[in-house]
Design a protein around this motif. Sequence first.
Motif, PDB file in Angstrom:
ATOM      1  N   VAL A  70      18.462   3.127 -23.703  1.00  0.00           N
ATOM      2  CA  VAL A  70      19.186   4.379 -23.955  1.00  0.00           C
ATOM      3  C   VAL A  70      19.911   4.318 -25.294  1.00  0.00           C
ATOM      4  O   VAL A  70      19.857   5.263 -26.090  1.00  0.00           O
ATOM      5  CB  VAL A  70      20.184   4.674 -22.803  1.00  0.00           C
ATOM      6  CG1 VAL A  70      21.031   5.890 -23.106  1.00  0.00           C
ATOM      7  CG2 VAL A  70      19.445   4.821 -21.485  1.00  0.00           C
ATOM      8  N   HIS A  71      20.563   3.195 -25.555  1.00  0.00           N
ATOM      9  CA  HIS A  71      21.269   3.036 -26.829  1.00  0.00           C
ATOM     10  C   HIS A  71      20.293   3.066 -28.007  1.00  0.00           C
ATOM     11  O   HIS A  71      20.544   3.704 -29.027  1.00  0.00           O
ATOM     12  CB  HIS A  71      22.031   1.706 -26.864  1.00  0.00           C
ATOM     13  CG  HIS A  71      23.189   1.651 -25.934  1.00  0.00           C
ATOM     14  ND1 HIS A  71      23.139   0.984 -24.743  1.00  0.00           N
ATOM     15  CD2 HIS A  71      24.435   2.165 -26.024  1.00  0.00           C
ATOM     16  CE1 HIS A  71      24.302   1.084 -24.127  1.00  0.00           C
ATOM     17  NE2 HIS A  71      25.119   1.803 -24.883  1.00  0.00           N
ATOM     18  N   ARG A  73      17.193   4.333 -28.147  1.00  0.00           N
ATOM     19  CA  ARG A  73      16.578   5.661 -28.317  1.00  0.00           C
ATOM     20  C   ARG A  73      17.544   6.640 -28.970  1.00  0.00           C
ATOM     21  O   ARG A  73      17.132   7.528 -29.714  1.00  0.00           O
ATOM     22  CB  ARG A  73      16.102   6.190 -26.973  1.00  0.00           C
ATOM     23  CG  ARG A  73      14.864   5.490 -26.507  1.00  0.00           C
ATOM     24  CD  ARG A  73      14.152   6.253 -25.415  1.00  0.00           C
ATOM     25  NE  ARG A  73      13.002   5.480 -24.995  1.00  0.00           N
ATOM     26  CZ  ARG A  73      12.859   4.959 -23.788  1.00  0.00           C
ATOM     27  NH1 ARG A  73      13.782   5.161 -22.871  1.00  0.00           N
ATOM     28  NH2 ARG A  73      11.793   4.271 -23.491  1.00  0.00           N
ATOM     29  N   ARG A  74      18.825   6.501 -28.677  1.00  0.00           N
ATOM     30  CA  ARG A  74      19.828   7.375 -29.279  1.00  0.00           C
ATOM     31  C   ARG A  74      19.891   7.172 -30.794  1.00  0.00           C
ATOM     32  O   ARG A  74      20.084   8.112 -31.552  1.00  0.00           O
ATOM     33  CB  ARG A  74      21.185   7.085 -28.654  1.00  0.00           C
ATOM     34  CG  ARG A  74      22.155   8.232 -28.739  1.00  0.00           C
ATOM     35  CD  ARG A  74      23.449   7.934 -28.009  1.00  0.00           C
ATOM     36  NE  ARG A  74      23.226   7.763 -26.584  1.00  0.00           N
ATOM     37  CZ  ARG A  74      23.988   7.030 -25.771  1.00  0.00           C
ATOM     38  NH1 ARG A  74      25.036   6.392 -26.257  1.00  0.00           N
ATOM     39  NH2 ARG A  74      23.727   6.928 -24.498  1.00  0.00           N
ATOM     40  N   MET A  75      19.710   5.947 -31.242  1.00  0.00           N
ATOM     41  CA  MET A  75      19.779   5.633 -32.677  1.00  0.00           C
ATOM     42  C   MET A  75      18.446   5.792 -33.388  1.00  0.00           C
ATOM     43  O   MET A  75      18.410   6.005 -34.595  1.00  0.00           O
ATOM     44  CB  MET A  75      20.237   4.189 -32.873  1.00  0.00           C
ATOM     45  CG  MET A  75      21.675   3.938 -32.569  1.00  0.00           C
ATOM     46  SD  MET A  75      22.100   2.249 -32.968  1.00  0.00           S
ATOM     47  CE  MET A  75      21.719   2.181 -34.689  1.00  0.00           C
ATOM     48  N   TRP A  78      17.541   9.097 -35.739  1.00  0.00           N
ATOM     49  CA  TRP A  78      18.227   9.273 -37.024  1.00  0.00           C
ATOM     50  C   TRP A  78      17.989   8.096 -37.962  1.00  0.00           C
ATOM     51  O   TRP A  78      18.041   8.255 -39.186  1.00  0.00           O
ATOM     52  CB  TRP A  78      19.714   9.584 -36.858  1.00  0.00           C
ATOM     53  CG  TRP A  78      20.592   8.506 -36.317  1.00  0.00           C
ATOM     54  CD1 TRP A  78      20.957   8.319 -35.029  1.00  0.00           C
ATOM     55  CD2 TRP A  78      21.237   7.473 -37.067  1.00  0.00           C
ATOM     56  NE1 TRP A  78      21.771   7.225 -34.923  1.00  0.00           N
ATOM     57  CE2 TRP A  78      21.970   6.695 -36.156  1.00  0.00           C
ATOM     58  CE3 TRP A  78      21.259   7.136 -38.409  1.00  0.00           C
ATOM     59  CZ2 TRP A  78      22.713   5.594 -36.542  1.00  0.00           C
ATOM     60  CZ3 TRP A  78      22.004   6.032 -38.801  1.00  0.00           C
ATOM     61  CH2 TRP A  78      22.721   5.276 -37.870  1.00  0.00           C
TER      62      TRP A  78
END
Length: 97
Positions: A70-71, A73-75, A78
């Motif tokens: 999750v962490h 994929r969040r980064m 961008w």
Amino acid sequence: VVDIIGSVAYGLSTIPTPHWQTHVPYALGNYETCEAQGFSIQFANVAGPLYNTLLTFFYLVIIKYQWTDVHIRRMEGWTHSLIWIVSLACSVIFIPM
């Protein structure tokens, strides 16, 4: 993808060089092909190390800090965008030269 772009550009060697450059062997191109090769090489030379740095960073945070998918994929979105923007900007700067 970035490695392929750079490898093809380097692999073409002197072929994209303008044909009126008589001192360059196998020069078959024109000004535009020379510019395209230079753009591709510059793009790959900037993006390649940035992607290697990103991969190293992801290994660090996954192994040492136990980041989850999750962490990451969040980064991921961008960071890819940032690498492409920086690489394109560094390549476009040299086109007028």
